[in-house]
Structure formats: C-alpha cells, structure tokens
Write a protein that holds these residues in place. Structure first.
Motif, mmCIF file in Angstrom:
data_model
loop_
_atom_site.group_PDB
_atom_site.id
_atom_site.type_symbol
_atom_site.label_atom_id
_atom_site.label_comp_id
_atom_site.label_asym_id
_atom_site.label_seq_id
_atom_site.Cartn_x
_atom_site.Cartn_y
_atom_site.Cartn_z
ATOM 1 N N UNK A 250 0.822 -1.208 0.000
ATOM 2 C CA UNK A 250 0.000 0.000 0.000
ATOM 3 C C UNK A 250 0.859 1.263 0.000
ATOM 4 N N UNK A 251 0.301 2.322 -0.596
ATOM 5 C CA UNK A 251 0.968 3.629 -0.571
ATOM 6 C C UNK A 251 1.853 3.930 -1.763
ATOM 7 N N UNK A 252 1.969 2.981 -2.702
ATOM 8 C CA UNK A 252 2.899 3.159 -3.835
ATOM 9 C C UNK A 252 2.605 4.420 -4.649
ATOM 10 N N UNK A 253 1.353 4.562 -5.066
ATOM 11 C CA UNK A 253 1.026 5.667 -5.971
ATOM 12 C C UNK A 253 1.261 7.008 -5.294
ATOM 13 N N UNK A 254 0.786 7.139 -4.065
ATOM 14 C CA UNK A 254 0.971 8.401 -3.338
ATOM 15 C C UNK A 254 2.452 8.718 -3.177
ATOM 16 N N UNK A 255 3.244 7.716 -2.810
ATOM 17 C CA UNK A 255 4.682 7.933 -2.589
ATOM 18 C C UNK A 255 5.373 8.366 -3.877
ATOM 19 N N UNK A 256 5.029 7.712 -4.978
ATOM 20 C CA UNK A 256 5.651 8.055 -6.264
ATOM 21 C C UNK A 256 5.248 9.470 -6.699
ATOM 22 N N UNK A 257 4.003 9.835 -6.456
ATOM 23 C CA UNK A 257 3.563 11.191 -6.806
ATOM 24 C C UNK A 257 4.239 12.236 -5.917
ATOM 25 N N UNK A 258 4.385 11.933 -4.629
ATOM 26 C CA UNK A 258 5.135 12.829 -3.727
ATOM 27 C C UNK A 258 6.581 12.973 -4.206
ATOM 28 N N UNK A 259 7.184 11.845 -4.572
ATOM 29 C CA UNK A 259 8.574 11.843 -5.041
ATOM 30 C C UNK A 259 8.728 12.714 -6.289
ATOM 31 N N UNK A 260 7.813 12.548 -7.253
ATOM 32 C CA UNK A 260 7.882 13.353 -8.479
ATOM 33 C C UNK A 260 7.726 14.838 -8.150
ATOM 34 N N UNK A 261 6.849 15.154 -7.202
ATOM 35 C CA UNK A 261 6.649 16.553 -6.797
ATOM 36 C C UNK A 261 7.928 17.137 -6.181
ATOM 37 N N UNK A 262 8.612 16.326 -5.364
ATOM 38 C CA UNK A 262 9.874 16.768 -4.744
ATOM 39 C C UNK A 262 10.963 16.962 -5.812
ATOM 40 N N UNK A 263 11.058 16.011 -6.733
ATOM 41 C CA UNK A 263 12.068 16.108 -7.796
ATOM 42 C C UNK A 263 11.824 17.340 -8.674
ATOM 43 N N UNK A 264 10.530 17.598 -8.960
ATOM 44 C CA UNK A 264 10.183 18.797 -9.738
ATOM 45 C C UNK A 264 10.578 20.068 -8.991
ATOM 46 N N UNK A 265 10.333 20.078 -7.691
ATOM 47 C CA UNK A 265 10.685 21.251 -6.878
ATOM 48 C C UNK A 265 12.195 21.496 -6.887
ATOM 49 N N UNK A 266 12.959 20.426 -7.123
ATOM 50 C CA UNK A 266 14.426 20.552 -7.206
ATOM 51 C C UNK A 266 14.879 20.971 -8.610
ATOM 52 N N UNK A 267 13.900 21.217 -9.507
ATOM 53 C CA UNK A 267 14.244 21.662 -10.861
ATOM 54 C C UNK A 267 14.634 20.548 -11.803
ATOM 55 N N UNK A 268 14.317 19.299 -11.430
ATOM 56 C CA UNK A 268 14.668 18.154 -12.289
ATOM 57 C C UNK A 268 13.521 17.845 -13.246
ATOM 58 N N UNK A 269 13.872 17.374 -14.444
ATOM 59 C CA UNK A 269 12.852 16.934 -15.412
ATOM 60 C C UNK A 269 12.465 15.508 -15.034
ATOM 61 N N UNK A 270 11.203 15.321 -14.652
ATOM 62 C CA UNK A 270 10.793 14.023 -14.121
ATOM 63 C C UNK A 270 9.350 13.725 -14.476
ATOM 64 N N UNK A 271 8.919 12.498 -14.203
ATOM 65 C CA UNK A 271 7.514 12.114 -14.352
ATOM 66 C C UNK A 271 7.244 10.936 -13.434
ATOM 67 N N UNK A 272 5.998 10.831 -12.966
ATOM 68 C CA UNK A 272 5.555 9.661 -12.201
ATOM 69 C C UNK A 272 5.028 8.648 -13.209
#
Length: 472
Positions: free
Chosen positions: A125-147
């Motif tokens: 449980x929690x995979x989708x939420x965690x991956x979306x949080x991770x993508x949001x953090x990576x984006x905030x760091x200015x990285x080109x990313x996607x979930x």
C-alpha cells in the motif's frame, strides 16, 4: 535474448501476451523497431476487437480468444503484468526455452544511452501516493521528471518518447517486478509487505521475493520501513552494488542512516555529514496532506529516495507542500451534523484499511466487497476499540461480520444484502444513524470493488454522492 540490450529487433518473432494498457504500447513499440509481432489475448469482446483492429491496421497479427497457445517461431514473449505465471502459454514458453519479459523489462531494455535514472517504489500500500510525492519533490528541485509505471503513464512511452528526463519516479507492482529480471534502479523503496495477490503469486514467500527484486543492483540506497521487518529482510537478501546503503524510515525518532519524525518535523539522519550526531530538518508534519500516520510514512520514503538522488532539503519541503493526493485516498468529503465523512475507497485490502482506521479515534466503518482470499481477524481485533459501529456491503461481507462477532461483539453491525447501485446510499444512511457528533464515517472497505462497482473510483464516487444527498 540474454541480459544485455537487444539492439537489432528486425525480423525477431515476438509474442505480446494481452492487449490493454501495457500490451498495445508494447506491440506498437516492437512493431516500430521492426519485430514480427503477434498479440494473443484471452478475451474477444468489443474493446479487444477495437484494439485488435487498430494494431492489425499497422501490420500486427492479433489472435483473440486464445491466450494459451504459443505461436510458432516465438523467440520472446512480452506479457501484460497481470497474466499469471502458471498460464499454459508460459509453461509452453519455458519448455521451449523462450524468455518472458514484462512491459517494465521491455522499457528497461529499450532505454536510450545515457537515459534517466529510475527511483523505484513498491509495497502493498501507498505506492502511488509515494511516487507522486517523489515526483513533486524532484520537480521542486528543478529536475525533469515524471511519475510513471503502474500509475497510468506507460513506462514505454516515457522511455521511447521525445521528452527527455533527468530521473523517473517509478511505481512497480509485484506483478511487474516478477517479469522484470534485469531491472537495476538507482535507489528503491519497499514501503510495506502484507498478504495481497496471493492467488497470483501462490504464497507469501513468492510475493515477498517478487517485491524484493526491486532492490537488486541498487547503486545508492535501499529504503525500507523500520516498522515492517520483512522490508529490512529483503534489503539484507538483495545483491546490490558496492557502497549501496540501507536507509530506514520511521514514524519515531530516527537513528543514524534513518529518516524520521522529531517534534512535528520530518528529519534526515541518513544523507547528512556526521550522521551519528547531526540531523537535517526536511519539512513539517503539517506539510504532508493528509497528515495521517501512514501518509507521513509515505512522505518519509519519498524524501529518502529524493535525498538519495541528491535533492536539497528545501525541495523536499516545497515538493510535499505542492502535492495534492488523488481522490479516494482518505479524502474528506463533508461534515454533516458534526460527523466527518471520509472516502478511502482505495483501501482495497486489509493492510490499507488498517492504516486508514488507525487515523481516527471513533469510527463508523463502511466495509466489504471482494475479499480476494483475505482474512479479517487481525484487522478487526486491532481496530475494535475505535469502532462505534459497522455497515457491511458486498459479496464477502460475511467474513467481516464473523470477525466482528469474534473480536468486537459489542459493536453494532448493519448487514446490507443489497448489491444494486442504491446500496451505497442506504449504507451511508445507516452509518449516519449509528454515528455521534465527533465521529468519522469511514469508507475503508478492506476489499476490492468489482462485485458491485466498476472500480474503487466508482465506489468512492457513490459514497461521496450519498454523503452530499445527506447534507442536502
């Protein structure tokens, strides 16, 4: 078809098993690379015929209504993740020495030179939420990313498309990992392990082993849950690159090489100088929405993977603040007469429902559906003190009713036999009758939805609609 990249697909006979979300992109990609593609599919309904027509127009051969026979000359099978390992097609492939890859394995092998790193997440449980949080953090760091991955965005599209990424946040199911033997992530996390999909894997050991594949060959960090020893055991068993570290996350005070919570703050004692003595503040608990315990754990896992990738603490805070959870994940629908109504229709197994129930003190619980082989004694025993009442719906509700009789005999139970579309409205009305001001009416079914609804989204929508009718 060994473990290296396949550079020449011209004329290779590839069988794609299953149409649907992964099969159609896989067939198109392989056909575009020059392979001779045959798609086999169990079903032969209108949707399958529509997808078949689209592929046949490109020159792909499609066989509907027979997913069990191995086409002559097959050199490789690329399967949809949900196809069970004991299917006759795979038995025949094994006997003929034909390798079987999943869509994730195919995407991994088709990466371009210098392609984006993968930060991978699995867990019951929690995979989708965690991956979306991770993508949001990576984006905030200015990285080109996607979930991407088991989340709706095809990994094949991400790997073969024109968009260039620095790093991908990848959600992987146990099915996908089963069919992805050569995947090697930069860093990976197993969030938790609880019995699920055992009908598919055959045993808890086989299920855990497939989840654990996510750690194989990790370079920087294997992230595990200190509250779930099974995840740490998988790290110990994994064959990783030299220098790769085990990094734990905890809802308590973190030790060295862990992320955790101190006085309302998310802190890092893994990716800091002198981790014996120092801790880095990453965010406030209040930055996590909703701040239920299991969701804070998701945020810590996402933060650990981002920090493993070198992301600054400020981006963790900004990324968590920017993140909005998907619908039907502990979503507050409304307050009616002092009672909160919460939709966690995504809690399709006992482990997810347990996390959901733990977030509230006094609950009228709406539960039931398809049990998928689950048992409910542990869930009910753990939640008994929090239950004001229970309203049971769906095909396997008797299993929950019996567990309530054993472990929470004082809790009033309403058992609804109806399975028509009006059943949810009646369930919500019954829950309202049982609830007192300050209570939470919680839809956390602990079961799959397909006995009564098309999917968990439709179930959650029906709940929200019923609550709105109460409020009106």
């Amino acid at each position: 078809m060994g473990s290296g990249q396949v550079t020449d697909w011209q004329g290779k006979h590839v069988t794609v098993a299953g149409l649907g979300v992964s099969g159609v992109p896989a067939a198109k990609a392989l056909h575009g690379l020059g392979a001779k593609v045959t798609v086999v599919n169990d079903g032969d309904d209108a949707r399958a015929r529509e997808q078949a027509a689209e592929l046949e127009a490109l020159g792909v051969t499609v066989r509907l209504g027979d997913g069990d026979t191995l086409p002559d000359g097959t050199e490789l099978i690329v399967t949809a993740p949900g196809w069970q390992p004991d299917k006759p097609l795979f038995t025949a492939a094994d006997a003929a020495g034909v390798p079987v890859w999943g869509d994730v394995e195919l995407a991994w092998r088709l990466r371009k030179p210098g392609a984006a790193d993968w930060l991978a997440v699995t867990g019951t449980n929690g995979k989708t939420t965690t991956v979306q949080m991770l993508a949001s953090i990576l984006e905030a760091a200015g990285l080109r990313t996607a979930a991407v991955g088991n989340i709706g965005v095809s990994l094949l599209d991400a790997v073969l498309g024109d968009e260039e990424y620095d790093v991908l946040a990848v959600e992987l199911s146990s099915y996908q990992l089963h069919w992805a033997p050569s995947l090697r992530a930069h860093s990976a996390a197993v969030l938790n392990l609880a019995p699920d999909h055992l009908d598919w894997h055959g045993s808890m050991e086989a299920y855990a082993k497939d989840k654990g594949r996510i750690y194989e060959g990790n370079r920087v960090a294997c992230v595990y849950n200190t509250a779930d020893k099974a995840t740490e055991d998988l790290v110990r068993e994994a064959d990783v690159e030299e220098g790769c570290r085990a990094v734990g996350f905890t809802l308590g005070t973190p030790g060295p090489s862990q992320l955790g919570v101190v006085e309302g703050l998310l802190v890092d004692r893994a990716f800091v100088e002198n981790r014996q003595k120092n801790a880095q503040e990453l965010a406030e608990v209040a930055d996590v929405k909703p701040a239920a315990p299991h969701n804070i754990a998701n945020a810590l896992a996402a933060a650990a993977l981002a920090r493993a990738y070198g992301v600054p603490a400020s981006a963790v805070r900004e990324g968590l603040r920017n993140f909005t959870p998907d619908a039907h994940r502990i979503a507050h629908v409304a307050d009616v007469d002092g009672v909160a109504y919460v939709d966690d229709s995504k809690a399709t197994n006992t482990h997810a429902a347990q996390a959901s129930l733990a977030a509230y003190d006094s609950v009228v619980w709406i539960a039931g559906g398809l049990a998928k082989g689950a048992t409910f004694d542990e869930l009910v025993a753990g939640a008994a003190q929090r239950l004001r009442g229970a309203v049971l719906i769906g095909r396997d509700r008797a299993l929950i009713r019996e567990a309530l009789a054993r472990h929470a005999p004082e809790v009033p139970v309403v058992d609804l036999e109806r399975t028509d579309t009006g059943a949810m409205l009646q369930a919500v009305q019954e829950a309202r009758r049982l609830a007192r001001p300050g209570d939470t009416v919680l839809l956390a079914p602990a079961c799959a939805s397909m006995d009564m609804f098309a999917n968990y989204n439709k179930r959650g929508d029906a709940f929200a609609q019923a609550v709105r009718e109460l409020g009106a």
